[in-house]
Design an enzyme around this catalytic site. Sequence first.
Site, PDB file in Angstrom:
ATOM      1  N   PHE A 274       0.835  -1.199   0.000  1.00  0.00           N
ATOM      2  CA  PHE A 274       0.000   0.000   0.000  1.00  0.00           C
ATOM      3  C   PHE A 274       0.870   1.251   0.000  1.00  0.00           C
ATOM      4  CE2 PHE A 274      -2.452  -3.227   2.308  1.00  0.00           C
ATOM      5  CZ  PHE A 274      -3.699  -3.157   1.689  1.00  0.00           C
ATOM      6  N   ASP A 275       0.462   2.239  -0.769  1.00  0.00           N
ATOM      7  CA  ASP A 275       0.976   3.588  -0.599  1.00  0.00           C
ATOM      8  C   ASP A 275       0.281   4.159   0.642  1.00  0.00           C
ATOM      9  OD1 ASP A 275       2.095   6.122  -1.039  1.00  0.00           O
ATOM     10  OD2 ASP A 275       0.435   6.726  -2.326  1.00  0.00           O
TER      11      ASP A 275
END
Length: 315
Positions: A178-179
């Site tokens: 995930f960013d």
Amino acid sequence: MADPESTVINTNVKQKDPSEALVIAVTTRAIFNLEEEHKLYLEKGKEEYARHQQANQDKPLPPGTAFAFIQATQYVNEKILESNPAAKDLFDILVLSNNSPESGVRIINSAKHYGLEISKFCFVSDEDSTQYLKSHGVKLFLSADRIDVCNALRRGVSAALVFQQEVQAPSTPLRVVFDGDAVLFSSETDQVFQEQGLEGAVQYERAMEAVPMGEGPLKAFAMHLGKIRKKFSQEKSPIRTYLVTARSGRDMGIRAIKTLREWGLAIDEAFFMDGAPKGPILAQIQPHIFFDDGLHNIQGAQDVGVPSAWVPSCC
């Protein structure tokens, strides 16, 4: 709920309770490579496309960008059931398609060919098929159509846009990256950065260090994933999760870590890139899917063969 005549239940797969399972809906163009068929649809219309699909219904479609991710969720289910055969909080995969059931036979046959445990095939003719997501209990929606993704996000469903790309098939365990900002977290700090620059964003983060960040569009999915992850010790887990963010660990990392702690969301590894390209670290992680709101980061991931899903913030 979709019309029952448009939903094909896979009787070879044990049906799961959507209130307990982590339901993922994926479109046909996300899980299979239908680029040639989609071009035919755009150039010659729906009827010619349907004829082509019916004529080739026994020819398996090649895997698409999300294929390895869906396959890896199956591996996680196997590990969960090994330890608890009565477990209900499993991954549940459904395919959402704008095909008619007749032209969708090739989709069903392709899933069967690869041994994919798709529980339902939903063939819907409505222009906005995302209206059925919540009734199916969907926690993540992957599509190759930007309008579909934006509609899903507006309905409060975690969603991302999948681009067709060449993918290096990763091995197990399931690895999800995930960013941070505008993906797991809200876009509040991104907005400050756009208005006041880096120094303004750093000052804002320092002032807000004790205040958890708001929820981003993929937080709900990440929390459900984390709930499954907690079933296992870190050493034996069939799931590994990562945070790969452009934030600086020194100036802007503390609030991110405190927010995850406040949410009770455990992340296996966090990389604070301080603006450096994400491609090299993604190539090392080799995730089954990488979620980011920046198209330049998506391109960098694609360049190293990492399956990527864009979370648009400008719907």
